[in-house]
Design a protein around this motif. Structure first.
Motif, PDB file in Angstrom:
ATOM      1  N   ALA A   1      41.165  42.464  45.162  1.00 12.64           N
ATOM      2  CA  ALA A   1      41.177  43.090  46.488  1.00 12.64           C
ATOM      3  C   ALA A   1      41.846  42.221  47.546  1.00 12.64           C
ATOM      4  CB  ALA A   1      39.749  43.428  46.914  1.00 12.64           C
TER       5      ALA A   1
ATOM      6  N   LYS B   1      38.568  47.509  51.609  1.00 16.34           N
ATOM      7  CA  LYS B   1      38.903  47.350  50.195  1.00 16.34           C
ATOM      8  C   LYS B   1      37.932  46.423  49.472  1.00 16.34           C
ATOM      9  CE  LYS B   1      42.450  43.958  51.387  1.00 16.34           C
ATOM     10  NZ  LYS B   1      42.050  44.019  52.820  1.00 16.34           N
TER      11      LYS B   1
ATOM     12  N   LEU C   1      35.363  40.448  39.477  1.00 16.67           N
ATOM     13  CA  LEU C   1      35.865  40.767  40.811  1.00 16.67           C
ATOM     14  C   LEU C   1      36.603  39.559  41.375  1.00 16.67           C
ATOM     15  CD1 LEU C   1      36.048  42.533  43.359  1.00 16.67           C
ATOM     16  CD2 LEU C   1      33.809  41.630  44.037  1.00 16.67           C
TER      17      LEU C   1
ATOM     18  N   ASP D   1      38.028  38.844  44.719  1.00 19.63           N
ATOM     19  CA  ASP D   1      38.169  39.256  46.118  1.00 19.63           C
ATOM     20  C   ASP D   1      39.153  38.337  46.837  1.00 19.63           C
ATOM     21  OD1 ASP D   1      37.210  40.867  48.479  1.00 19.63           O
ATOM     22  OD2 ASP D   1      36.709  38.849  49.153  1.00 19.63           O
TER      23      ASP D   1
ATOM     24  N   ALA E   1      35.719  47.521  46.421  1.00 20.38           N
ATOM     25  CA  ALA E   1      35.888  46.768  45.178  1.00 20.38           C
ATOM     26  C   ALA E   1      34.538  46.313  44.622  1.00 20.38           C
ATOM     27  CB  ALA E   1      36.798  45.569  45.412  1.00 20.38           C
TER      28      ALA E   1
ATOM     29  N   VAL F   1      39.080  43.340  38.807  1.00 20.92           N
ATOM     30  CA  VAL F   1      39.176  44.125  40.033  1.00 20.92           C
ATOM     31  C   VAL F   1      39.617  43.183  41.139  1.00 20.92           C
ATOM     32  CG1 VAL F   1      37.940  45.596  41.671  1.00 20.92           C
ATOM     33  CG2 VAL F   1      37.348  45.666  39.235  1.00 20.92           C
TER      34      VAL F   1
END
Length: 369
Positions: A271, A205, A226, A228, A209, A269
């Motif tokens: 993840a 993922k 992002l 993460d 991502a 985004v």
């Protein structure tokens, strides 16, 4: 035991104290009567007393637990509430239940906080979006309407129409003899978006991502960030462990940051593993206050994730060195409501990112200009 209340849970406490659920300030177990105040905790075993904290971790109340009931979603507790100190003042206190305003004859409960020329007096809903609420209160005040602000409770035992029906009931108890509820209008969401990629450790993922983030930056004018899972844990949640409560708090923090980015028109985004349905539902609710939420299930099978095991985590979990490891000693609740599923057909990272990108770009094109 201490429990930091979310904004909706603080709203529920406010409503209890205003008499919305009856004379007693207490939580009850979920029953056929939907019009009760409920409290759910993640722990299976609960002590005789739970200290309630506000969003800044200040103790404000205590629950003396008389009953509890454990389900797959957590443990519901019932008991009397004793206030320890006054919570911080909520927005528009002069319009809220505690202000002791006179009962109106008829109001329109606007669930979307939109103000129509056809409306008379209005009940607006505090769902945690201060900007939206401010706009609605301002518009109603300029139109010389009587305004009441109804705190939206957590009401974790209700969903959909049942949750809306509770709001209508609360408006009738607190504000007016007759309430007309408007569901159809709704305020328009912003252009922001939260994309959550959830899956097992080693599912790919984070890699998907990163590729998705690069593609979005190339094809959208919006700022793309992002978040993460590993990086957020290092920077935002470094003091947390891997108990269920700590993992829920980690995802809640990610969800809050992502929702703030969406509120300003950006795309976040995310993840994390996010193994529990309750985590993802809470994240969805925060995101949809401001824009769109896209759930991506990276459904790489456990045996593939374990074969990769680049960090050696599965081996340590199998050896008992890591407790509560998702997929081995702790469950992963696969989402049944994913907008996109990737990773289950051994496709490339590029193909997986392309599938997500198509869903993001084409499902609601007006969001991406």
């Amino acid at each position: 035991m201490q429990l930091r209340l979310t904004r909706p849970q603080l709203n529920e406490l406010e409503l209890m104290r205003a008499g919305a659920y009856g004379a007693d300030v207490r939580y009850q177990l979920p029953t056929r009567d939907a019009h009760v105040a409920t409290l759910r905790v993640s722990d299976i075993a609960v002590p005789a007393s739970i200290e309630l904290l506000d969003t800044e971790a200040t103790p404000i109340a205590r629950v003396d637990v008389r009953e509890s009931h454990t389900t797959s979603a957590g443990t519901w507790v019932a008991g009397e509430v004793t206030m320890l100190r006054e919570p911080a003042t909520a927005p528009f206190a002069e319009h809220r239940p505690s202000a002791g305003l006179p009962l109106l004859d008829h109001v329109t409960l606007s669930l979307g906080n939109d103000v129509s020329d056809r409306d008379g007096d209005l009940v607006l809903v505090d769902s945690g979006d201060a900007e939206s609420l401010s706009r609605a209160v301002g518009a109603a005040t300029r139109a010389s309407r009587e305004v009441r602000v109804l705190p939206r409770p957590a009401a974790a035992h209700l969903v959909g129409d049942d949750a809306d029906a509770l709001l209508t009931h609360l408006a009738e108890v607190l504000f007016a003899s007759s309430v007309a509820t408007r569901r159809g209008g709704g305020r328009s969401r912003g252009t922001g978006m939260v994309i959550l990629l959830t899956g097992l450790s080693g599912s790919g993922k984070s890699t998907i991502a990163r590729q998705l983030t690069r593609r979005l930056r190339a094809e959208s004018h919006q700022r793309v960030t992002l978040l993460d899972g590993d990086e957020v844990r290092a920077m935002l949640s470094s003091g947390l462990g891997f108990s269920r409560a700590d993992r829920e708090l980690n995802v809640r923090r990610i969800g809050w940051v992502a929702a703030q980015l969406a509120a300003h028109g950006g795309i976040a985004v995310c993840a994390p593993i996010a193994p529990y349905e309750t985590m993802r539902a809470e994240m969805r609710a925060m995101a949809e206050e401001h824009g769109r939420f896209v759930l991506v299930h990276v459904a790489t099978p456990l045996e593939v994730c374990e074969a990769r095991d680049r960090k050696g985590l599965y081996a340590k979990a199998r050896a008992g060195e890591i407790k509560e490891f998702t997929g081995i000693s702790d469950p992963y609740e696969a989402p049944a409501d994913a907008d996109v599923v990737v990773g289950d057909r051994d496709e490339s990272v590029e193909d997986a990112a392309e599938a997500v990108l198509r869903a993001v770009l084409h499902a609601e094109p007006s969001y991406m200009i």
